[in-house]
Design an enzyme around this catalytic site. Structure first.
Site, PDB file in Angstrom:
ATOM      1  N   CYS A 160      15.242  16.088  20.696  1.00  0.00           N
ATOM      2  CA  CYS A 160      15.902  15.672  21.941  1.00  0.00           C
ATOM      3  C   CYS A 160      14.951  15.890  23.135  1.00  0.00           C
ATOM      4  CB  CYS A 160      17.224  16.414  22.096  1.00  0.00           C
ATOM      5  SG  CYS A 160      18.255  15.699  23.380  1.00  0.00           S
ATOM      6  N   GLU A 189      20.126  19.291  13.835  1.00  0.00           N
ATOM      7  CA  GLU A 189      20.752  20.591  13.532  1.00  0.00           C
ATOM      8  C   GLU A 189      22.269  20.555  13.562  1.00  0.00           C
ATOM      9  OE1 GLU A 189      19.243  19.665  16.210  1.00  0.00           O
ATOM     10  OE2 GLU A 189      19.963  20.625  18.030  1.00  0.00           O
ATOM     11  N   HIS A 223      19.958  15.028  17.275  1.00  0.00           N
ATOM     12  CA  HIS A 223      19.998  16.455  16.935  1.00  0.00           C
ATOM     13  C   HIS A 223      20.204  16.653  15.420  1.00  0.00           C
ATOM     14  CE1 HIS A 223      20.136  18.380  20.914  1.00  0.00           C
ATOM     15  NE2 HIS A 223      20.655  17.232  21.300  1.00  0.00           N
TER      16      HIS A 223
END
Ligand code: XMP
Length: 507
Positions: A79, A169, A167
């Site tokens: 990001c 994660e 993202h």
């Protein structure tokens, strides 16, 4: 030497999640502030740059010399991290025309690229930035796009540097774990050798080295973190560790006795101190929540200090501090989310060196370490319980009689959760004694007695929480049981507030 991935924290709320995902791949990582890269550490095998609340073109945005890392170590920007690398190299980052927030799908993927291995077209990714990389520098090559974001992922030609604007994660990025694995294992060459057993082995060795023959004291609370820290230290230094468990009189029903018994079974050298009389007398007539907390905090330090001084030549104070308590990201953006309460002030007052063997672990890792150390499941899965105990669940002043009522009601609730198989599905639960009386009827008698509120919440980190949707049949059974068995209570309510805006504890 333990190899590691460094995660540079630019202040995103998901930085900790990146850390957790990497650890879930059995790869050791550390999160450090964006400008604190450990250039001298030879054990670093790769770097991840996190997201950020800022835009790269903001004056106050966080910057560092990423050119010093590029080419030297594998680098992955996520990001803001991706935008920062591109911007730093002369690319353009602008506010996105159509802000792609939330879920998006990868419409094109260069599946020959190492980072994109086994990530199919159509994979869902999670976007959460208002900016987009509109132009990448000449040496950058796009390796994935969504409908709205052409440069959803890029790679720098001729070096091991990548950027993804989504993202990986977060849970909603369906291919996120695969992408992180591609980076950490295939690209950085991670050996995936980090697990509870290896942590125990290396930590016990390091503690032996650090502590030698020194004496250590540790305050036990009955909670998972301090218990695991104690068992680990006990493995390293045995009888040189003395644990102190203070009963301030506001623990759960029979908790002091049961937990002491558990600790003795674990072979810990533990001193149980019943200081309830001191606390009840200091708290008499006090109604203000913060005053109650302060009195208990100070009283705890006094009792602990007095006991610790009875042990000769103590050099160290051990604590069960864990990673989320330490990560400095909180100070990067200037927001303190949770201040630390229980033994704050102890090390300074006692003039002891601090030993925190769990300071690099996440909560679930602490539990895994506890299991690997052979600790019983009921200790490992215990709900969190506040340091000041039932004092913050008795609204108004505290008396031994009120504590007795609340302990009995709480015990019925918690035992009920266990009996109905619901205990593990809630984050924490407890009863609260309200400062009101209400009219009821029992037999032919009019009653005018106390009301109890029950609180049970679901959560992953206690920063936010939702009230638990417990089955009505269960609540009916618990309410009946409490009203029938706990003398002095004739009404039971259920707290249906979420955090925020309510908190988990009432005081
Ligand atoms: P709140 O009430 O702030 O609680 O939503 C968040 C979590 O922290 C626990 N809590 C404490 N834990 N000492 C502790 O060790 C304290 O003084 C304390 N106050 C709140 C609370 O039980 C919940 O898990």
């Amino acid at each position: 030497m333990q190899e590691k991935i460094i995660i540079l924290d630019f202040g995103s709320q998901t930085t900790q999640l990146i850390g957790r995902r990497v650890r879930e791949l059995n790869e050791y990582c550390e999160i450090v502030p964006y400008n604190k890269f450990p250039y001298d550490d030879p054990s670093v095998i790769g770097v991840i740059l996190s997201g950020s609340p800022f835009s790269v073109y903001d004056e106050k945005s966080f910057k560092m010399e990423v050119s010093k890392l590029r080419g030297r170590l594998p680098v992955l920007g996520i990001c803001y991290g991706a935008q920062f690398i591109a911007y730093d190299a002369g690319g353009s980052v602008e506010p996105a025309e159509s802000r792609e927030y939330g879920r998006a799908k990868l419409e094109w993927v260069d599946s020959a690229d190492e980072l994109m291995k086994d990530i199919p077209v159509g994979s869902q990714v999670w976007m959460s930035h208002g900016d987009t990389i509109t132009n990448v520098p000449d040496t950058f090559r796009t390796i994935a796009s969504t409908a709205d974001v052409k440069n959803a992922a890029y790679r720098v030609e001729g070096e091991k540097t990548w950027g993804v604007q989504f993202h990986p994660e977060v849970f909603h990025s369906t291919c996120g774990t695969q992408l992180l694995k591609n980076f950490v294992v295939d690209i950085c060459g991670g050996k995936q050798d980090w697990d509870a057993a290896s942590f125990i082995e290396s930590t016990v060795a390091a503690l032996k080295e650090q502590l030698g023959d020194d004496k250590v004291v540790l305050g036990l609370s009955g909670g998972v973190d301090s218990s695991v820290a104690a068992v680990l230290l006990n493995k390293a230094i045995g009888k040189n560790l003395t644990c102190i468990f203070v009963d301030h009189g506001m623990l759960r029903k029979n908790e002091f006795r049961d937990v002491l018994h558990d600790y003795e079974c674990l072979g810990l050298n533990v001193i149980g101190v019943d200081a309830s009389a001191k606390f009840f007398s200091e708290l008499a007539g006090v109604t203000e929540p913060e005053r109650k907390r302060k009195i208990i905090g100070k009283g705890f330090i006094d009792v602990f200090d007095e006991e610790a001084h009875k042990i000769k030549d103590v050099k160290w104070l051990a604590q069960g501090t864990i990673y989320p308590d330490c990560i400095e990201s909180l100070s990067i953006t200037g927001t303190t989310i949770k201040s630390h309460h229980n033994v704050g002030g102890l090390p300074e007052k006692m003039n002891l060196k601090l030993c925190e063997p769990l300071r690099l672990l996440f909560k679930d890792e602490v539990r895994a370490v506890g299991r690997a150390l052979g600790m019983p499941e009921h200790l490992i899965k215990r709900h969190p319980f506040p340091g000041p105990g039932l004092a913050v669940r008795i609204l108004g002043d505290i008396t031994p009689e009120k504590v007795r009522i609340l302990q009995d009601a709480d015990d019925i609730f918690i035992r009920g959760l266990r009996d109905w198989g619901l205990y593990d599905s809630v984050w924490q639960a407890g009863a609260i004694l309200l400062p009101v009386q209400s009219v009821g009827v029992m037999g032919d008698e009019r009653t005018y007695e106390r009301a109890i509120a029950l609180r049970a919440v679901t959560s992953t980190d206690a920063m936010t929480a939702d009230w638990a949707h417990l089955p009505y049949d269960f609540m009916a059974a618990v309410s009946n049981d409490i009203i029938n068995k706990v003398r002095g209570v004739n009404r039971v309510c259920y707290d249906i507030s979420s955090k925020p805006p309510a908190t988990i504890e009432w005081e």
